[in-house]
Write a protein that holds these residues in place. Sequence first.
Motif, PDB file in Angstrom:
ATOM      1  N   GLU A 323       0.811  -1.212   0.000  1.00 50.59           N
ATOM      2  CA  GLU A 323       0.000   0.000   0.000  1.00 50.59           C
ATOM      3  C   GLU A 323       0.852   1.274   0.000  1.00 50.59           C
ATOM      4  O   GLU A 323       0.320   2.371  -0.119  1.00 50.59           O
ATOM      5  N   GLN A 324       2.164   1.137   0.134  1.00 49.03           N
ATOM      6  CA  GLN A 324       3.036   2.316   0.167  1.00 49.03           C
ATOM      7  C   GLN A 324       2.968   3.081  -1.162  1.00 49.03           C
ATOM      8  O   GLN A 324       2.908   2.460  -2.227  1.00 49.03           O
ATOM      9  N   LEU A 325       3.010   4.410  -1.078  1.00 42.42           N
ATOM     10  CA  LEU A 325       2.875   5.209  -2.292  1.00 42.42           C
ATOM     11  C   LEU A 325       4.105   5.080  -3.180  1.00 42.42           C
ATOM     12  O   LEU A 325       4.019   5.091  -4.396  1.00 42.42           O
ATOM     13  N   ARG A 326       5.275   4.989  -2.545  1.00 40.91           N
ATOM     14  CA  ARG A 326       6.512   4.891  -3.322  1.00 40.91           C
ATOM     15  C   ARG A 326       7.105   3.492  -3.199  1.00 40.91           C
ATOM     16  O   ARG A 326       6.952   2.829  -2.186  1.00 40.91           O
ATOM     17  N   ARG A 327       7.766   3.040  -4.253  1.00 49.29           N
ATOM     18  CA  ARG A 327       8.509   1.782  -4.175  1.00 49.29           C
ATOM     19  C   ARG A 327       9.915   2.057  -3.656  1.00 49.29           C
ATOM     20  O   ARG A 327      10.472   1.286  -2.916  1.00 49.29           O
ATOM     21  N   ILE A 328      10.499   3.174  -4.149  1.00 48.40           N
ATOM     22  CA  ILE A 328      11.886   3.454  -3.804  1.00 48.40           C
ATOM     23  C   ILE A 328      11.951   4.392  -2.593  1.00 48.40           C
ATOM     24  O   ILE A 328      11.425   5.501  -2.630  1.00 48.40           O
ATOM     25  N   HIS A 329      12.574   3.911  -1.536  1.00 43.07           N
ATOM     26  CA  HIS A 329      12.820   4.780  -0.387  1.00 43.07           C
ATOM     27  C   HIS A 329      14.330   4.921  -0.247  1.00 43.07           C
ATOM     28  O   HIS A 329      15.031   3.989   0.143  1.00 43.07           O
ATOM     29  N   ALA A 330      14.838   6.130  -0.613  1.00 39.76           N
ATOM     30  CA  ALA A 330      16.276   6.382  -0.555  1.00 39.76           C
ATOM     31  C   ALA A 330      16.582   7.262   0.646  1.00 39.76           C
ATOM     32  O   ALA A 330      15.799   8.144   0.991  1.00 39.76           O
ATOM     33  N   SER A 331      17.707   6.998   1.275  1.00 39.76           N
ATOM     34  CA  SER A 331      18.119   7.847   2.391  1.00 39.76           C
ATOM     35  C   SER A 331      19.637   7.990   2.390  1.00 39.76           C
ATOM     36  O   SER A 331      20.361   7.058   2.065  1.00 39.76           O
ATOM     37  N   TYR A 332      20.068   9.188   2.763  1.00 41.64           N
ATOM     38  CA  TYR A 332      21.500   9.523   2.782  1.00 41.64           C
ATOM     39  C   TYR A 332      22.145   9.049   4.075  1.00 41.64           C
ATOM     40  O   TYR A 332      21.537   9.120   5.134  1.00 41.64           O
TER      41      TYR A 332
END
Length: 437
Positions: A323-332
Amino acid sequence: MPVAEQAAGLFSHTDAPVRILDLGSGTGILGAVVAGQSARGSSVTAIEKDPDLIAYSEDSLQQVCDDVRVINASVFDVWLDAEFDRAILNPPYKKIKPMVIGTASGGVKVTNLYTAFLVIAIQALADGGECVAIVPRSWMNGEYFKDFRKWLLAECSLDAVAVYGSRQEHFKDMDILQEIMLLKVSKRPQVDTVTIYDDASPTTPLSEQHADSMPLASLLLGRDHMLRIRQQDDRLIDFKPLCERGLWVSTGKLVWFRNRDILSDTDTPGGYPLYWMDNQDGLVTEHPVQCERPQWTTEEAANRNIVLPAGSYCFVGRFSAKEQLRRIHASYLGSEVPFVVDNKLNYIHRGTSRTTVPLDDAVARGLTLWLSTSIVDEWYRQISGSTQVNATDLRQLPCPEQRQLAALADLLPIDGHMDQMRVDQTVGRMFSWVETS
Ligand SMILES: C[S@@+](CC[C@H](N)C(=O)[O-])C[C@H]1O[C@@H](n2cnc3c(N)ncnc32)[C@H](O)[C@@H]1O
């Protein structure tokens, strides 16, 4: 079952009798729908392993066809001549130990029951024969299916795909984290354009739904022949794949259940910070965080070849919720000390598959912003119907040059708050997709 009708509807119309094959026929529904729309004199061969279903298959097929043969066996134990005009299947989906199936053009490695069924079905087609299958979309991307993809595209013509959007009510009981699709291939040279329904609905006839016709070449991506379901967004056309920008995507090296003995809830002398997906917070990676997972390893990690050098990186979670809106979760991440990463995180660096070299700090921040844009997430959805985010797929992702990423980092500070509109506008302005106000 509307999907059965949509599947059968993909076969070309012919007034001539056809020889139909139904692999894993279950109650015989698919074979029956195809036979029902075929000329008199057609025949059906159905193969079903489960003895309890044989009578059902016979019953439904005999209602629509006079020439029916139902074989109670595993598809792997039946020798089929290449004589069928139509093959239809809704095979079981299950990962299997990689096995090689011998075919006329050499062996093909398969890693899932459904691709094994597809190879058998396609092998059984006569020249000009057509195969329609209800399968997950996973074969279209990723390392796992690359041999199958190459074999399929060399062996037959990809005629049509209809991908059912991931949020289709119809499939909600199936408990699979994959989009489902109809695939139509035929034993003939590749047709000029592939018909693509990129967001099909199972409840309306396909003929009434939007489709694009695209040359196969415009859908293929990279050496591994990944297949997207939409043409590349024009705005991304000039960006080379990430792996051609001097960047590399690797998967975290810690498999926690094999390294339970070195996980620690406290920072012990000589120990290392440990990063999980839980440590991703908006656009940054925090440490330590309050969660159920230990936040450190002991110094023993140094002996297990899992410690990464201090420096700047971009993390991408390998899993996202349906159900998450984004597939890609990027973090620095900017770490002053060496650290350990769980294998549910991908990390981007500028080394190779064997060596990890941290990024220039501004590049790491700019890359995090780039990967957080809507256009990149949309790109990812075009090549993957799964909730997983593979390193192999990410390496193909269109990416600006490192100097552009560094310049991007100067335009927007990153923190724990992800403002999608701001990220999109900042990146859009930099590449002149949106007007500067
Ligand atoms: C997803 S069901 C599809 C049934 C039916 N074709 C339909 O669409 O409703 C897959 C079928 O394949 C059968 N099956 C599984 N493994 C098989 C094998 N190795 N050989 C033949 N049939 C098999 C199962 O018993 C099941 O009936």
